[in-house]
Write a protein that holds these residues in place. Structure first.
Motif, mmCIF file in Angstrom:
data_model
loop_
_atom_site.group_PDB
_atom_site.id
_atom_site.type_symbol
_atom_site.label_atom_id
_atom_site.label_comp_id
_atom_site.label_asym_id
_atom_site.label_seq_id
_atom_site.Cartn_x
_atom_site.Cartn_y
_atom_site.Cartn_z
ATOM 1 N N GLN A 32 -14.930 7.792 -4.719
ATOM 2 C CA GLN A 32 -15.329 9.043 -5.358
ATOM 3 C C GLN A 32 -15.910 10.029 -4.357
ATOM 4 N N ALA A 33 -16.572 9.531 -3.338
ATOM 5 C CA ALA A 33 -17.113 10.416 -2.316
ATOM 6 C C ALA A 33 -16.000 11.129 -1.559
ATOM 7 N N HIS A 34 -14.854 10.456 -1.436
ATOM 8 C CA HIS A 34 -13.724 11.029 -0.693
ATOM 9 C C HIS A 34 -12.856 11.938 -1.542
ATOM 10 N N ARG A 35 -12.625 11.565 -2.817
ATOM 11 C CA ARG A 35 -11.676 12.359 -3.605
ATOM 12 C C ARG A 35 -12.132 12.665 -5.025
ATOM 13 N N GLY A 36 -13.374 12.368 -5.325
ATOM 14 C CA GLY A 36 -13.946 12.776 -6.597
ATOM 15 C C GLY A 36 -13.669 11.856 -7.766
ATOM 16 N N GLU A 37 -12.817 10.868 -7.575
ATOM 17 C CA GLU A 37 -12.488 9.919 -8.633
ATOM 18 C C GLU A 37 -12.121 8.595 -7.994
ATOM 19 N N ALA A 38 -11.877 7.593 -8.820
ATOM 20 C CA ALA A 38 -11.539 6.270 -8.308
ATOM 21 C C ALA A 38 -10.651 5.559 -9.315
ATOM 22 N N SER A 39 -9.964 4.530 -8.835
ATOM 23 C CA SER A 39 -9.045 3.776 -9.681
ATOM 24 C C SER A 39 -9.174 2.297 -9.352
ATOM 25 N N ILE A 40 -9.288 1.473 -10.388
ATOM 26 C CA ILE A 40 -9.426 0.035 -10.196
ATOM 27 C C ILE A 40 -8.478 -0.701 -11.126
ATOM 28 N N VAL A 41 -7.936 -1.807 -10.653
ATOM 29 C CA VAL A 41 -7.093 -2.691 -11.460
ATOM 30 C C VAL A 41 -7.900 -3.950 -11.750
ATOM 31 N N LEU A 42 -8.111 -4.229 -13.026
ATOM 32 C CA LEU A 42 -8.933 -5.351 -13.452
ATOM 33 C C LEU A 42 -8.107 -6.617 -13.623
ATOM 34 N N THR A 43 -8.795 -7.739 -13.551
ATOM 35 C CA THR A 43 -8.175 -9.032 -13.775
ATOM 36 C C THR A 43 -8.959 -9.764 -14.858
ATOM 37 N N GLY A 44 -8.527 -10.953 -15.197
ATOM 38 C CA GLY A 44 -9.206 -11.755 -16.196
ATOM 39 C C GLY A 44 -9.709 -13.059 -15.609
ATOM 40 N N GLY A 45 -10.293 -13.894 -16.450
ATOM 41 C CA GLY A 45 -10.789 -15.180 -15.997
ATOM 42 C C GLY A 45 -12.305 -15.254 -16.007
ATOM 43 N N ARG A 46 -12.822 -16.482 -15.873
ATOM 44 C CA ARG A 46 -14.267 -16.704 -15.977
ATOM 45 C C ARG A 46 -15.048 -16.019 -14.860
ATOM 46 N N ILE A 47 -14.556 -16.128 -13.627
ATOM 47 C CA ILE A 47 -15.311 -15.528 -12.531
ATOM 48 C C ILE A 47 -15.255 -14.009 -12.620
ATOM 49 N N ALA A 48 -14.142 -13.454 -13.086
ATOM 50 C CA ALA A 48 -14.063 -12.001 -13.256
ATOM 51 C C ALA A 48 -15.077 -11.534 -14.293
ATOM 52 N N ALA A 49 -15.210 -12.263 -15.383
ATOM 53 C CA ALA A 49 -16.177 -11.900 -16.412
ATOM 54 C C ALA A 49 -17.597 -11.892 -15.849
ATOM 55 N N ARG A 50 -17.896 -12.838 -14.955
ATOM 56 C CA ARG A 50 -19.223 -12.871 -14.331
ATOM 57 C C ARG A 50 -19.411 -11.695 -13.391
ATOM 58 N N VAL A 51 -18.347 -11.317 -12.693
ATOM 59 C CA VAL A 51 -18.419 -10.130 -11.832
ATOM 60 C C VAL A 51 -18.734 -8.901 -12.665
ATOM 61 N N TYR A 52 -18.004 -8.713 -13.767
ATOM 62 C CA TYR A 52 -18.204 -7.534 -14.607
ATOM 63 C C TYR A 52 -19.620 -7.509 -15.180
#
Length: 247
Positions: A32-52
């Protein structure tokens, strides 16, 4: 923590989840500092849920303007809307529903009550990606998150499944060796357009696949090559069979 090239090993699953969450926030804030917005691709699973969950709890989360983040998914189980096994449902419950996101920037894959077949859902998602990219291909993914299965799959690209070799950007997946058998997934070429791809793994059950993917590059996970960098963010249990590394 030990480092070797693109592999970063953390002591346990909780430390891993906290570290990935902090890295994720920093990555989006930098974009966002570089271009004012950002884009992320999410995944699933137990460890991903803990990350979120750690993203939601982080004192740093305010450094990101969440209303200017596009959220995509790398794959989805072809199940009805709201099904607890859908990656979308997991992500919404873990953090999206409690962040000030712009609903128009949240891009789930079509559910089984919204499309007749996985192929139709894939076509619709491919069109949505292309529209966001200006007419073709995929938009810029600042960060793409992936889990890894015990068989070395990423997203819903399984060893030996035709979807692994699919062209285009999104594929319908049938005969998945893991339930449910019908899914939708970004293709490997689409995954590899990302500026950064992080493969997250926790637990001894992932150790053999992590080792084989890094050593031979033949499993789907070993074929991930992001445009900027690919990182393997794992805990000690998932690193247990990486005998060429010292921890």
């Amino acid at each position: 923590m030990s480092r070797s090239g693109a592999v970063i090993v953390h002591d346990d699953a909780e430390v891993l989840a906290e570290a990935v969450a902090a890295r994720l926030i920093n990555r989006l804030a930098d974009a966002q500092a570089h271009r004012g917005e950002a884009s992320i691709v999410l995944t699933g699973g137990r460890i991903a849920a803990r990350v979120y969950a750690n993203v939601l709890a982080s004192n740093l989360r305010g450094t990101v303007d969440w209303s200017r983040v596009d959220f995509w998914w790398g794959d989805e189980r072809f199940l009805p809307s709201g099904d607890p096994d859908r990656n979308e449902t997991q992500a919404r419950e873990a953090f999206l529903d409690r962040l000030p996101v712009d609903p128009a920037r949240v891009h789930p894959m079509a559910a089984a009550d919204e499309a007749d077949t996985p192929e139709e859902a894939a076509e619709r998602y491919e069109a949505e990606l292309a529209a966001s990219a200006g007419g073709s291909g995929v938009p810029a993914f600042d960060l793409l998150l992936l889990g890894i299965g015990e068989d070395g799959h990423v997203a819903s690209l399984f060893p030996g499944n035709p979807a692994l070799e699919a062209a285009g950007t999104v594929a319908g997946v049938r005969n998945s060796p893991k339930p449910p058998p019908e899914r939708v997934s970004l293709t490997m070429p689409a995954i590899n357009t990302a500026t950064a791809a992080w493969i997250i793994a926790s637990g001894e059950g992932k150790a053999a696949a992590v080792d084989e993917a890094l050593a031979k590059r033949e499993l789907p996970a070993g074929r991930v090559e992001a445009q900027g960098h690919t990182r393997w963010l794992i805990d000690r249990d998932a690193a247990a069979q990486l005998k060429h590394l010292e921890f």
